[in-house]
Design a protein around this motif. Structure first.
Motif, mmCIF file in Angstrom:
data_model
loop_
_atom_site.group_PDB
_atom_site.id
_atom_site.type_symbol
_atom_site.label_atom_id
_atom_site.label_comp_id
_atom_site.label_asym_id
_atom_site.label_seq_id
_atom_site.Cartn_x
_atom_site.Cartn_y
_atom_site.Cartn_z
ATOM 1 N N THR A 269 -4.471 -7.867 -6.950
ATOM 2 C CA THR A 269 -4.021 -9.113 -7.565
ATOM 3 C C THR A 269 -2.635 -9.472 -7.035
ATOM 4 N N SER B 20 -9.740 -4.113 -5.673
ATOM 5 C CA SER B 20 -9.203 -5.473 -5.755
ATOM 6 C C SER B 20 -7.687 -5.379 -5.780
ATOM 7 N N ARG C 30 -16.193 -5.371 -3.047
ATOM 8 C CA ARG C 30 -17.136 -4.484 -3.744
ATOM 9 C C ARG C 30 -18.227 -4.085 -2.757
ATOM 10 N N THR D 152 -6.582 -2.312 -8.094
ATOM 11 C CA THR D 152 -7.635 -1.729 -8.917
ATOM 12 C C THR D 152 -8.628 -0.992 -8.021
ATOM 13 N N TYR E 40 -12.247 0.561 -8.269
ATOM 14 C CA TYR E 40 -13.453 0.609 -9.092
ATOM 15 C C TYR E 40 -14.274 1.832 -8.681
ATOM 16 N N LYS F 17 -6.960 -12.993 -6.700
ATOM 17 C CA LYS F 17 -7.478 -11.639 -6.543
ATOM 18 C C LYS F 17 -8.199 -11.498 -5.209
ATOM 19 N N MET F 18 -7.749 -10.543 -4.409
ATOM 20 C CA MET F 18 -8.459 -10.162 -3.191
ATOM 21 C C MET F 18 -9.403 -9.039 -3.584
ATOM 22 N N ASP F 19 -10.702 -9.268 -3.410
ATOM 23 C CA ASP F 19 -11.700 -8.400 -4.023
ATOM 24 C C ASP F 19 -12.703 -7.898 -2.996
#
Length: 502
Positions: free
Chosen positions: A388, A386, A408, A376, A378, A404-406
């Motif tokens: 998944t 991210s 931001r 993803t 963003y 989830k590796m996220d």
């Protein structure tokens, strides 16, 4: 490094100039990209003086907290000329002021003309810039124009011919402000700087790609404009197809504006041109009705100011693009955009194919479906990525569960990153067209969108067909279901689970 140039802003009293252009120029001024050798001429019909214009400019800077000295010094470079774009005499006055400021600020005849006006005036303005000898042979002359660039292919082509009669393509900068956004520009880096993704960026490994441009606001005070545009022309023809081209293009031979444009155009040319029957099969339109979300009530689109009571203008579009080339054959690119949806958000979901065999289910257990791997991106309001993946549940056995590796960006980084218009204005100053739309891109986009628009114009839709606060009409979900897919992002579920949305 300081850039010397004279900016002439047609539409200098307008909302775009005040909200975006003046603050962006000030940011460039604070960073030293503009310093002593720049000037700005604002033109519009209003009979303002230089002093009043400078006060307006200073008011637009308040959120940037300039010192009194900074605001005074910056605004002293601004000059105003009351101007009728159809009056030849006014262009003679503009030439006199232009030549005076060029000498006063030692600008080397470098000029940027920013057309922050309705496109029907573009042709008239550029013709007068040439006929009244405002365009110079020395220095550079660059034209920056806002969307919409025409209202279909025919009008866009006519407009392009008028502009190209005066400015060569290399000096035309068609702004799509989404191309100035940090995470849109990050698409190329994610792809081409990470072998883990570029090696899998094809139909062998990717199941489908989803692009969502969701707006929680309605049309607000833009009803008059929106009635003549709709979501298809307002969002799909420019922003969304630009993102599709960035996701689908081949690796450029170099990271230059010419190489990037070449590959983006190839990707747009490969998008299947649908027949009317295929349009009906693969595209959905919608218009929002009254609704309620989290105890806030919203009126229907037809009740908004300056909107017809029986309007058939779409405020929502969902669709499936197919790209007929070796890399993407068989991979649907799903897109959706709309007004008055559940949340404001722009994101890209790259859905990877499942492993050929799920070894993590056993004869004495119910089959456990593996979650799909999803990358993803963003874009707004948050910025980041991210990924998944499937990991093992804690405890006995080998039951997989999605993790989830996220990442931001922090609020501080996001707040201090350059605004899209700031980056695009600096690119125009430097003559870098990488993040602008080339005519070949615009032409292909209109060819694609015109087929959808012409098909839709043959019938009257049953509007309204989705409640304000939801993620669009039922048909938008069925569009994916019939292909065995579903939308990855569904923020409306969170509100429904808590009784905040029916």
């Amino acid at each position: 490094m300081e850039q010397a140039a004279l900016f002439t802003i047609f539409g200098g009293t307008g909302d775009l100039a005040k909200r975006k252009l003046y603050p962006s120029l000030f940011r460039l001024y604070k960073k030293g990209n503009l310093k002593d050798h720049f000037a700005v001429i604002g033109t519009a019909r209003r009979p303002w003086s230089d002093e009043h214009y400078r006060e307006v400019v200073k008011e637009t800077l308040q959120e940037l907290n300039p010192t009194t000295e900074e605001a005074e010094e910056f605004s002293s470079h601004f000059y105003y000329l009351s101007h009728n774009v159809n009056d030849t005499k006014h262009y003679d006055e503009l030439r006199v002021l232009t030549e005076k400021l060029d000498e006063q600020y030692d600008l080397s005849s470098n000029r940027i003309y920013y057309l922050a006006m309705a496109p029907q005036f573009f042709g008239t303005i550029v013709q007068h810039l040439q006929s009244q000898r405002i365009v110079t042979k020395d220095g550079f002359n660059r034209l920056v124009i806002e969307k919409p660039f025409g209202f279909d292919y025919e009008s866009a082509n006519e407009l392009n011919q008028q502009i190209r009669a005066v400015f060569p393509e290399k000096d035309i900068f068609r702004i799509d402000h989404y191309l100035g956004k940090e995470m849109i520009q990050n698409i190329a880096v994610v792809r081409f700087a990470n072998n883990i993704f570029e090696s899998m960026w094809n139909n062998r490994y990717i199941d489908n790609i989803q692009i969502t441009f969701s707006e929680s606001l309605g049309v607000e005070d833009r009803g008059g404009y929106y009635e003549n545009s709709g979501a298809l022309k307002d969002m799909v023809q420019n922003h969304i197809l630009q993102v599709v081209s960035l996701l689908a293009m081949e690796v450029p031979v170099s990271f230059s504006d010419e190489s990037l444009r070449l590959e983006k155009v190839k990707a747009l040319e490969a998008i299947r041109r649908y027949t009317p029957e295929e349009v009906e099969e693969n595209f959905v339109r919608g218009q929002y009705d009254a609704g309620e979300l989290d105890n806030t009530k919203f009126v229907s689109y037809r009740k908004e100011p300056n909107v017809a009571e029986d309007s058939s203008t779409e405020t929502f579009v969902a669709g499936k693009f197919l790209i007929d080339n070796f890399r993407w054959s068989g991979v649907p690119f799903y897109i959706r955009t709309g007004k008055r949806m559940t949340e404001k958000g722009t994101r890209i979901n790259v859905i990877f194919k499942q492993v050929p065999v799920n070894v993590f289910h056993f004869d004495n257990e119910d089959k456990q479906e593996l979650a799909q791997n999803v990358l993803t991106i963003y874009i707004q309001p948050t910025e980041g990525f991210s990924l998944t993946l499937n990991g093992k549940q804690i405890g006995q056995g080998f039951n997989p569960e999605p993790v989830k590796m996220d990442f931001r960006q922090s609020a501080e980084v996001t707040e201090n990153s350059p605004e899209a218009y700031e980056k695009l204005l600096l690119d125009a100053l430097r003559g870098d067209g990488t993040n602008f739309s080339h005519w070949d891109e615009v032409a292909n986009s209109w060819e694609i969108v015109d087929r959808i628009r012409q098909t839709w114009d043959q019938s009257t839709p049953e509007f309204p067909n989705y409640a304000a606060g939801t993620m669009g009409p039922k048909a938008a979900f069925e569009l994916l279901e019939k292909n065995g897919h579903e939308w990855n992002w569904h923020p409306d579920n969170w509100y429904r689970e808590r009784g905040k949305l029916n």
